[in-house]
Design an enzyme around this catalytic site. Structure first.
Site, PDB file in Angstrom:
ATOM      1  N   HIS A   1      -9.352 -25.084  43.204  1.00  0.00           N
ATOM      2  CA  HIS A   1     -10.637 -25.756  43.319  1.00  0.00           C
ATOM      3  C   HIS A   1     -11.648 -25.072  42.394  1.00  0.00           C
ATOM      4  O   HIS A   1     -11.390 -23.992  41.850  1.00  0.00           O
ATOM      5  CB  HIS A   1     -11.135 -25.748  44.777  1.00  0.00           C
TER       6      HIS A   1
HETATM    7  P1  TYD Z   1      -9.988 -22.668  51.175  1.00  0.00           P
HETATM    8  O1  TYD Z   1     -11.246 -22.360  50.439  1.00  0.00           O
HETATM    9  O2  TYD Z   1      -9.394 -24.023  51.007  1.00  0.00           O
HETATM   10  O3  TYD Z   1      -8.908 -21.569  50.834  1.00  0.00           O
HETATM   11  P2  TYD Z   1      -8.128 -21.288  49.456  1.00  0.00           P
HETATM   12  O4  TYD Z   1      -8.949 -21.842  48.356  1.00  0.00           O
HETATM   13  O5  TYD Z   1      -8.011 -19.810  49.414  1.00  0.00           O
HETATM   14  O6  TYD Z   1      -6.798 -21.898  49.516  1.00  0.00           O
HETATM   15  O7  TYD Z   1     -10.239 -22.374  52.714  1.00  0.00           O
HETATM   16  C1  TYD Z   1      -9.241 -22.559  53.696  1.00  0.00           C
HETATM   17  C2  TYD Z   1      -9.910 -23.069  54.960  1.00  0.00           C
HETATM   18  O8  TYD Z   1     -10.830 -22.122  55.482  1.00  0.00           O
HETATM   19  C3  TYD Z   1     -10.683 -24.362  54.719  1.00  0.00           C
HETATM   20  O9  TYD Z   1     -10.527 -25.184  55.852  1.00  0.00           O
HETATM   21  C4  TYD Z   1     -12.118 -23.902  54.636  1.00  0.00           C
HETATM   22  C5  TYD Z   1     -12.144 -22.671  55.527  1.00  0.00           C
HETATM   23  N1  TYD Z   1     -13.092 -21.654  55.107  1.00  0.00           N
HETATM   24  C6  TYD Z   1     -14.208 -21.368  55.875  1.00  0.00           C
HETATM   25  O10 TYD Z   1     -14.450 -21.985  56.924  1.00  0.00           O
HETATM   26  N2  TYD Z   1     -15.070 -20.388  55.470  1.00  0.00           N
HETATM   27  C7  TYD Z   1     -14.873 -19.687  54.331  1.00  0.00           C
HETATM   28  O11 TYD Z   1     -15.683 -18.783  53.996  1.00  0.00           O
HETATM   29  C8  TYD Z   1     -13.721 -20.003  53.524  1.00  0.00           C
HETATM   30  C9  TYD Z   1     -13.467 -19.268  52.240  1.00  0.00           C
HETATM   31  C10 TYD Z   1     -12.874 -20.984  53.945  1.00  0.00           C
END
Ligand code: TYD
Length: 137
Positions: free
Chosen positions: A53
């Site tokens: 992302h």
């Molecule tokens: P995501 O950003 O998609 O993780 P990555 O990019 O590392 O694969 O986050 C995973 C899940 O956690 C998503 O449902 C959003 C949630 N999340 C939060 O609630 N707070 C946060 O600070 C982060 C980074 C993620």
């Protein structure tokens, strides 16, 4: 498009002595924003990649506290890879950079310092949409 370097590693001061390790990130040169959120990625299962992302506005600093992880940075035109380890420095991830995290070592702990609270509306999770957005701005 501007030509900022894709991989900007900010300094982590190593104050290791005979007792063991101590590392510090301080001053604007190393931490150029006010931290509003800290999260960390750990215990990543084998063959799992994360990220995929970009953020509209969020700025982040990634610090590998243990192990290693390979990170892809893509600005919509150029891509580059960097291997983060505890001695590599802290990776600056500005807004509008598509990033992917690959090849986590089993012991990897990746800490992320962010300049804003979590906001799903700030994410661009579709790579084609990201590329369209970059080229339209
Ligand atoms: P995501 O950003 O998609 O993780 P990555 O990019 O590392 O694969 O986050 C995973 C899940 O956690 C998503 O449902 C959003 C949630 N999340 C939060 O609630 N707070 C946060 O600070 C982060 C980074 C993620």
């Amino acid at each position: 498009m501007d030509s900022r370097p894709l991989i900007l590693l900010r300094p982590v001061k190593d104050l290791t002595d005979h007792r063991g390790g101590l590392s510090v990130i301080e001053k604007a040169e190393a931490l150029p924003f006010r931290v509003r959120r800290v999260y960390w990625i750990h215990g990543t299962k084998p063959d799992v990649a994360r990220g995929f992302h970009a953020h509209h506005r969020l700025r982040q600093l990634c610090v590998c506290l243990a192990g290693s992880v390979r990170i892809l940075m893509f600005d919509g035109q150029h891509a580059d890879w960097v291997m983060l380890t505890p001695s590599s420095g802290a990776l600056d991830v500005p807004p509008m950079i598509w990033h992917e995290m690959h090849e986590f070592s089993p012991d990897c702990i990746l800490a992320v310092f962010a300049d804003a609270e979590y906001d799903e509306a700030d994410y661009i999770r579709d790579r084609d949409q990201f590329i369209r957005h970059v080229h339209s701005s």
